[in-house]
Design an enzyme around this catalytic site. Sequence first.
Site, PDB file in Angstrom:
ATOM      1  N   TYR A 125       2.429   3.876  12.111  1.00 27.66           N
ATOM      2  CA  TYR A 125       1.228   4.700  11.993  1.00 27.66           C
ATOM      3  C   TYR A 125       1.290   5.903  12.930  1.00 27.66           C
ATOM      4  O   TYR A 125       0.978   7.031  12.522  1.00 27.66           O
ATOM      5  CB  TYR A 125      -0.014   3.855  12.279  1.00 27.66           C
ATOM      6  CG  TYR A 125      -1.296   4.541  11.877  1.00 27.66           C
ATOM      7  CD1 TYR A 125      -1.612   4.709  10.530  1.00 27.66           C
ATOM      8  CD2 TYR A 125      -2.192   5.019  12.825  1.00 27.66           C
ATOM      9  CE1 TYR A 125      -2.792   5.335  10.146  1.00 27.66           C
ATOM     10  CE2 TYR A 125      -3.371   5.647  12.454  1.00 27.66           C
ATOM     11  CZ  TYR A 125      -3.662   5.804  11.108  1.00 27.66           C
ATOM     12  OH  TYR A 125      -4.821   6.435  10.735  1.00 27.66           O
ATOM     13  N   ASP A 130      -0.846   9.365  -7.338  1.00 24.42           N
ATOM     14  CA  ASP A 130      -0.285   8.694  -6.165  1.00 24.42           C
ATOM     15  C   ASP A 130       0.361   9.768  -5.291  1.00 24.42           C
ATOM     16  O   ASP A 130       1.286  10.453  -5.735  1.00 24.42           O
ATOM     17  CB  ASP A 130       0.748   7.665  -6.622  1.00 24.42           C
ATOM     18  CG  ASP A 130       1.281   6.807  -5.492  1.00 24.42           C
ATOM     19  OD1 ASP A 130       1.172   7.213  -4.316  1.00 24.42           O
ATOM     20  OD2 ASP A 130       1.812   5.710  -5.787  1.00 24.42           O
ATOM     21  N   THR A 156     -15.175   2.858   8.291  1.00 20.85           N
ATOM     22  CA  THR A 156     -14.669   2.731   6.924  1.00 20.85           C
ATOM     23  C   THR A 156     -14.087   1.328   6.759  1.00 20.85           C
ATOM     24  O   THR A 156     -14.109   0.511   7.681  1.00 20.85           O
ATOM     25  CB  THR A 156     -13.551   3.752   6.616  1.00 20.85           C
ATOM     26  OG1 THR A 156     -12.367   3.390   7.357  1.00 20.85           O
ATOM     27  CG2 THR A 156     -13.968   5.173   6.985  1.00 20.85           C
TER      28      THR A 156
END
Length: 241
Positions: free
Chosen positions: A157, A66, A192
């Site tokens: 973001y 992770d 994607t």
Amino acid sequence: MSQLKGKVALITGGSKGIGYGIAAQLVAQGIHVGITSRSLKSAEEAANILKDNAKDGAKILALEADVRNYDDQVKAVLKLEETFGQLDIVVANAGLGHFGSIEDITIEQWNDVIDTNLTGAFYTLKSSVASLKKSEGYYISISSLAGTNFFAGGTAYNASKFGVTGFTQAAMLDLRQHKVKVSTIMPGSVSTHFNGNEPSDKGAWKIQIEDIGELVVDLLKMNPRTLPSKIEVRPTTPPSK
């Protein structure tokens, strides 16, 4: 014979999407690749498929890690060095997005995006910098055009990708005298599953994951005297609005 044969690469978030596309192109060059995922099963499934692309004896190692956990990143680096004896290329690709106005984005969503996209890129380089100095290697982060162009609903973001771009460029200046090359790739729309998208023929106009993989190979083959440190890449012909 590929000039990259026998090199060793680590790709975070390499079990799908852009990371998978990069891994496929690297193993086709004879590069040994370690791909990380939060799910070992996902990494193993991707590694089994990637074997079909492997050339010149390239091996694929599935790793559970992770990027939000520094110890996980250290263990991934150590595992690759123990297995292959070196580490030459690191691609900080793992990322996710939560979108919404500043009124709607939650504390948990903010932390998830920043910890994965930005802190994850830091942990990935921090854990591997000694290895890259030893091999005079290459660190590549996957940022985004959202790392230079802000948009409504992108507070978390945008902040993470602006941060990745700035972090990577500063690290480039830190490491260039050690003969470690550092670049960031800033893609626009890529086909994607990111943010719930479903790749299909309708997305044929978008950048494809293998295109980013080919770009990484081009960077690795660049004459060592020349460093494309920040690369913006976008679809050639997006749909008319």
